[in-house]
Design a protein around this motif. Structure first.
Motif: not given
Lengths: 289, 289
Positions: B144, B239, B242-247, B253
């Motif tokens: 990544r 944010r 790669h913390g899970g908040d973005y598509e 998201r």
């Protein structure tokens, strides 16, 4: 239109240079006049410093120094720019750019986006050319400062043409890079609108690093279309400082978009309802963009 | 702390220069180490151009040109910066700044705000020093891209110290200039956070043109306090990519702050409720700031 095209890319064979040539062809083909300031080709000096304001050209020897109060030898760059402008002592390259601006009714700022802003050479064009007394710091008949919708460059159109490596989604309303209008806020609102210019939706080339021939051609076509329709295009609708929307302390009046924050509150609503819900407000913002 | 203080003001007798001296005194007094890059004093070259990447220093003659594919003589500035960095061919002044950054754990960017951004000489420091391969464009073990919270400068603190002529209200949440955090977004989020640095609330001197002695002293005192408490201060909470908040397309998201737009959505909430009202959201935003 009388167009001043300010170009800030170091490579004459780049996609951006090719886009500029397309744009200029479109403008002249439609009967408009165009002048180019190709900053890299001109060897434009980027950094604003004492040499900008302490030359003697156009004035009696020693005038520059005499203009500063003897008790304060410090360089107060903004004030000295204003004085040098008023006395015709700004450096020749700056005065030449100011003359081009005076001639033009439309300014195109064309650059690759680096670190989410203009390359230093273009930032330096703003720092050095848009001096107090010329672009801002003017006063109306009633004594008010002419700013945000009024100013030395009032009425001139201002269009950004820029390229980014990223995809468009990342620059959308919920994209990680920030909406492109918000990213360019210092230029669109803080520079164009501040000096009285009329800003338009930026023309953005996305995925510029991966563009193939056909995609590049589509962007060229789109740019020609933007330029062709610019005279009748709807501008970005920022609020005027003296239009009644701001308090004396320069904050948005409490009754306008109550409790809302963020840069979008400084755009005039398309609809009047102040009682819209949060979701409606967000949807409206998305539409406005 | 090991502090690199990047200073971009043309006058050594300015309020800003005096603030820098106070800051450095505080840091060394507390046992920290500090190095200064005084860009105007160094005669720092602002504009990124071919000379940055096509020197022969540190490499065999002709290596710079050989590195470019023969069929494409165009200057692809980002790619060539990356190559020149990897091959040790960046110009000496750039490599010196990169060495200072490698040494430091804290970077202070100190400048007067011109046109709602850094002076060109500082913008050029970003353009020229933060090259691909050094500051960004790195990849994690899983392939990544390391960006927004990760990157070549990960873990280093980044603090803006700046001065503006305007009053504070105009830079507040509903101020006409835009909230100062939004105005500085290209630097705080697009540069610091993008390269993995940890950004802090900017230190802003308001009304800088009208400051009298006592007010200047108060700012000096406040700056010393900011520097003293910086090691334990709470950073700006952007944010992570790669913390899970973005598509995958780099948009926030749908479940996070649904329908909301604006730069503030990229700040992590202090409280979890996604069902907060618009007014609550605005109040939270105001508190966060």
């Amino acid at each position: 239109m009388k167009v001043l095209w300010i170009f800030a890319h170091p490579e004459q064979r780049s996609l951006n240079a090719s886009l500029m040539r397309e744009g200029l062809r479109e403008l002249t083909g439609e009967g408009h006049a165009a002048v180019v300031s190709d900053l890299y080709a001109m060897g434009w000096k980027a950094a604003l410093d004492a040499d900008d304001v302490r030359t003697d050209s156009g004035a009696a020897p020693g005038a520059a120094h005499a203009a500063r109060p003897a008790r304060d030898p410090r360089l107060r760059i903004g004030a000295e720019q204003e004085l040098a402008y008023a006395e015709g002592r700004l450096s020749d390259d700056v005065r030449e750019e100011q003359r081009k601006i005076e001639w033009a009714d439309t300014l195109v700022f064309h650059f690759p986006m680096w670190w989410f802003g203009p390359p230093a050479i273009l930032k330096g064009w703003f720092d050095r050319v848009l001096t107090q007394g010329f672009a801002f710091g003017l006063h109306g008949a009633d004594g008010r400062v002419l700013r945000y919708g009024e100013g030395g460059l009032a009425g001139k159109r201002a269009l950004v043409v820029t390229s980014v490596g990223a995809r468009e989604s990342g620059f959308g309303p919920r994209g990680i890079h920030g909406h492109v209008d918000d990213v360019l806020w210092p230029m669109l609102h803080g520079t164009f609108w501040y000096t009285g210019m009329t800003p338009y939706e930026p023309f953005v080339v996305y995925g510029a690093d991966r563009l193939t021939g056909p995609s590049g051609d589509r962007y060229a076509q789109a740019l020609r279309e933007r330029l062709r329709t610019l005279p009748d295009a709807e501008p970005l609708t920022y609020r005027s400082e003296h239009g009644g929307d701001y308090e004396g302390d320069l904050t948005l009046r409490a009754g306008i978009e109550p409790s809302a924050t963020g840069l979008a509150v400084h755009r005039v609503r398309r609809r009047g309802a102040s009682s819209e819900t949060c979701a409606e407000g967000a949807a409206r913002t998305a539409r406005m963009r």
